[in-house]
Structures are given as C-alpha cells and as structure tokens.
Design an enzyme around this catalytic site. Sequence first.
Site, PDB file in Angstrom:
ATOM      1  N   LYS A  11       0.839  -1.380  -0.021  1.00  0.00           N
ATOM      2  CA  LYS A  11      -0.005   0.021  -0.040  1.00  0.00           C
ATOM      3  C   LYS A  11       0.908   1.115  -0.003  1.00  0.00           C
ATOM      4  CE  LYS A  11      -3.627  -2.533   2.483  1.00  0.00           C
ATOM      5  NZ  LYS A  11      -4.419  -2.696   3.712  1.00  0.00           N
ATOM      6  N   TYR A  51     -12.115  -3.436  -2.761  1.00  0.00           N
ATOM      7  CA  TYR A  51     -12.781  -3.692  -1.523  1.00  0.00           C
ATOM      8  C   TYR A  51     -14.291  -3.710  -1.386  1.00  0.00           C
ATOM      9  CZ  TYR A  51      -8.359  -2.742   1.050  1.00  0.00           C
ATOM     10  OH  TYR A  51      -7.114  -2.995   1.612  1.00  0.00           O
ATOM     11  N   PHE A  59     -14.951   1.750   8.146  1.00  0.00           N
ATOM     12  CA  PHE A  59     -14.036   2.043   7.789  1.00  0.00           C
ATOM     13  C   PHE A  59     -13.632   2.168   6.425  1.00  0.00           C
ATOM     14  CE2 PHE A  59     -13.619  -2.393   9.338  1.00  0.00           C
ATOM     15  CZ  PHE A  59     -13.290  -3.000   7.958  1.00  0.00           C
ATOM     16  N   ARG A  92       0.000 -14.703   3.971  1.00  0.00           N
ATOM     17  CA  ARG A  92      -0.625 -13.946   4.967  1.00  0.00           C
ATOM     18  C   ARG A  92       0.066 -14.192   6.343  1.00  0.00           C
ATOM     19  NH1 ARG A  92      -5.873 -11.979   3.871  1.00  0.00           N
ATOM     20  NH2 ARG A  92      -6.687 -12.024   5.870  1.00  0.00           N
ATOM     21  N   THR A  98      -4.612  -8.484  10.533  1.00  0.00           N
ATOM     22  CA  THR A  98      -5.095  -7.152  10.028  1.00  0.00           C
ATOM     23  C   THR A  98      -4.567  -6.061  11.165  1.00  0.00           C
ATOM     24  OG1 THR A  98      -6.931  -8.459   9.137  1.00  0.00           O
ATOM     25  CG2 THR A  98      -7.084  -6.121   9.402  1.00  0.00           C
ATOM     26  N   ARG A 109       3.292  -6.532   9.375  1.00  0.00           N
ATOM     27  CA  ARG A 109       2.374  -5.446   9.944  1.00  0.00           C
ATOM     28  C   ARG A 109       2.672  -5.310  11.451  1.00  0.00           C
ATOM     29  NH1 ARG A 109      -3.047  -8.153   7.386  1.00  0.00           N
ATOM     30  NH2 ARG A 109      -3.587  -7.047   5.597  1.00  0.00           N
ATOM     31  N   ASN A 123      -1.596  -0.702   7.626  1.00  0.00           N
ATOM     32  CA  ASN A 123      -1.093  -2.258   7.942  1.00  0.00           C
ATOM     33  C   ASN A 123      -0.277  -2.876   6.716  1.00  0.00           C
ATOM     34  OD1 ASN A 123      -3.274  -2.717   6.330  1.00  0.00           O
ATOM     35  ND2 ASN A 123      -4.300  -4.172   7.452  1.00  0.00           N
ATOM     36  N   HIS A 126      -1.612  -5.743   1.340  1.00  0.00           N
ATOM     37  CA  HIS A 126      -2.826  -6.487   1.292  1.00  0.00           C
ATOM     38  C   HIS A 126      -2.406  -7.791   0.660  1.00  0.00           C
ATOM     39  CE1 HIS A 126      -6.574  -7.927  -0.412  1.00  0.00           C
ATOM     40  NE2 HIS A 126      -5.892  -8.189  -1.335  1.00  0.00           N
ATOM     41  N   GLU A 137      -9.127 -10.934  -7.719  1.00  0.00           N
ATOM     42  CA  GLU A 137      -8.221  -9.645  -7.419  1.00  0.00           C
ATOM     43  C   GLU A 137      -7.060  -9.533  -8.512  1.00  0.00           C
ATOM     44  OE1 GLU A 137      -6.977 -10.152  -3.350  1.00  0.00           O
ATOM     45  OE2 GLU A 137      -8.830  -9.491  -2.731  1.00  0.00           O
TER      46      GLU A 137
HETATM   47  P1  IDP Z   1      -7.241  -8.095   5.453  1.00  0.00           P
HETATM   48  O1  IDP Z   1      -6.190  -6.953   4.747  1.00  0.00           O
HETATM   49  O2  IDP Z   1      -6.040  -8.577   6.661  1.00  0.00           O
HETATM   50  O3  IDP Z   1      -7.515  -8.873   4.796  1.00  0.00           O
HETATM   51  P2  IDP Z   1      -9.559  -6.924   5.605  1.00  0.00           P
HETATM   52  O4  IDP Z   1     -10.810  -7.444   6.623  1.00  0.00           O
HETATM   53  O5  IDP Z   1      -9.909  -7.457   4.068  1.00  0.00           O
HETATM   54  O6  IDP Z   1      -8.259  -7.413   5.996  1.00  0.00           O
HETATM   55  O7  IDP Z   1      -9.827  -5.528   5.563  1.00  0.00           O
HETATM   56  C1  IDP Z   1      -9.061  -4.786   4.607  1.00  0.00           C
HETATM   57  C2  IDP Z   1      -8.435  -3.638   5.210  1.00  0.00           C
HETATM   58  O8  IDP Z   1      -9.423  -2.663   5.944  1.00  0.00           O
HETATM   59  C3  IDP Z   1      -7.455  -3.996   6.217  1.00  0.00           C
HETATM   60  O9  IDP Z   1      -6.239  -4.384   5.616  1.00  0.00           O
HETATM   61  C4  IDP Z   1      -7.092  -2.779   6.922  1.00  0.00           C
HETATM   62  O10 IDP Z   1      -6.389  -1.876   6.559  1.00  0.00           O
HETATM   63  C5  IDP Z   1      -8.777  -2.141   6.918  1.00  0.00           C
HETATM   64  N1  IDP Z   1      -9.403  -2.692   8.137  1.00  0.00           N
HETATM   65  C6  IDP Z   1      -9.840  -3.796   8.336  1.00  0.00           C
HETATM   66  N2  IDP Z   1     -10.727  -3.953   9.621  1.00  0.00           N
HETATM   67  C7  IDP Z   1     -10.466  -2.627   9.816  1.00  0.00           C
HETATM   68  C8  IDP Z   1     -10.789  -1.968  11.410  1.00  0.00           C
HETATM   69  O11 IDP Z   1     -11.402  -2.666  12.156  1.00  0.00           O
HETATM   70  N3  IDP Z   1     -10.536  -0.744  11.439  1.00  0.00           N
HETATM   71  C9  IDP Z   1      -9.711   0.007  10.769  1.00  0.00           C
HETATM   72  N4  IDP Z   1      -9.535  -0.580   9.487  1.00  0.00           N
HETATM   73  C10 IDP Z   1      -9.626  -1.585   9.169  1.00  0.00           C
HETATM   74 MG    MG Z   2      -8.981  -9.154   2.990  1.00  0.00          MG
END
Ligand code: IDP
Ligand code: MG
Length: 168
Positions: A11, A51, A59, A92, A98, A109, A123, A126, A137
């Site tokens: 990112k 997304y 968020f 992962r 996350t 992360r 973080n 992706h 994707e």
């Molecule tokens: P992932 O990237 O670990 O697969 P996802 O649930 O797909 O997690 O969420 C996509 C992105 O949204 C995350 O990488 C993070 O940047 C953001 N995100 C996810 N959950 C939260 C949250 O509870 N608060 C703020 N940002 C979040």
């Molecule tokens: Mg995800």
Amino acid sequence: MNKECVLVVLKPDVVAKGLIGIILDRFSGAGMDLLAIKILSVSQDLAQRHYQHLKEQRFYKEIIKYLQGKLHDGHKAVALVYSGKNVIQRCRDIAGATNPEDADPRSIRGSMGRITTEGVFENLIHVSSDRKEACREIKLWFSPDEISGDLFPTRDEVLENYKKKVWK
Ligand code: IDP
Ligand code: MG
C-alpha cells in the site's frame, strides 16, 4: 496442497516510508515464484472494486483513500503476483494479522504497521484471503500480458478505434 497464486499489494505507506525493499525481502526469501510486479497510482474505481465486499464497514471510506495514496501524499502502490505451494497462507503469515497491534511482532504488519489517531489500520500490505478472491483480484489488478506464464484462460479480442500510448 496444489500450487496456487496470490495478489500482494504494497500500500502507499510502504512507498512513502521507503520500505519497498525491506518488505519485498521478506517475500523473496520464502521460495515463491514472482509472476508479476508493477507500480501504479490506484484509481478510485480500482480501490472500490478491490474492497467491494467491505462497502458496509465503518472504515470503508478511509481504506479507499488509503489504497489510493490520499493519506500519503499521493504515493503509488506496488502490486505483485506470487505463485507456489500454499502461497496464500504463507503470504498472510508473512503479513501478520489485520490489526497491527494484534499481529505477530516479527510479521510485516506487527513490526512496521500502525494505527492512526483516526483509527485507520495502516498495515502496509494487502494479501488475498483465499483462492477465489486471489483469482478475482489478480484479474482486477493485472491484464494477461502483464503476467508471466498462463495463469488463467484468455481470449483474443479485436478492438476498433482503440487509442493507446506508444513510444515517440
Ligand atoms: P485483511 O487486509 O487482513 O485481509 P480485511 O478484513 O480484508 O483485512 O480488511 C481490509 C483492510 O481494511 C485492512 O487491511 C485494513 O487496512 C482495513 N481494516 C480492516 N478492519 C479494520 C478495522 O477494524 N478498523 C480499521 N481498518 C480496518
Ligand atoms: Mg482481506
């Protein structure tokens, strides 16, 4: 488990903080095949399609801005495709959880991510969540000619009045 492929996106905070090298190093030591890599400005359309399943989350607006580089001086993102055995879970694991505060401290992360005062999980990367998402994707981020090898079936399409930039 059979060979699979995965989309990894560094990112825009990775580019802004000068961390491209150190992060790619974590992956390159893990014995996966790199099939594609490019740096790009992420459009709003690409971010929203990427997304799409998180549209209802509180968020959502922030992560669309984040992926586009709007939280980091308009910096670009780096997209990659890796293939290999069990590569989704392995990537992962390298990424970590996350929430950077919950992530293993040795993961990307956990060691380099942060939560902003606005509550955005910065973080850094992706990683596709499963095989179906990886396929969706990769097709969203890359065209067939940007990927080495025949990852997915393709078809030839003849386009009329197609404008394209070429070298002068
Ligand atoms: P992932 O990237 O670990 O697969 P996802 O649930 O797909 O997690 O969420 C996509 C992105 O949204 C995350 O990488 C993070 O940047 C953001 N995100 C996810 N959950 C939260 C949250 O509870 N608060 C703020 N940002 C979040
Ligand atoms: Mg995800």
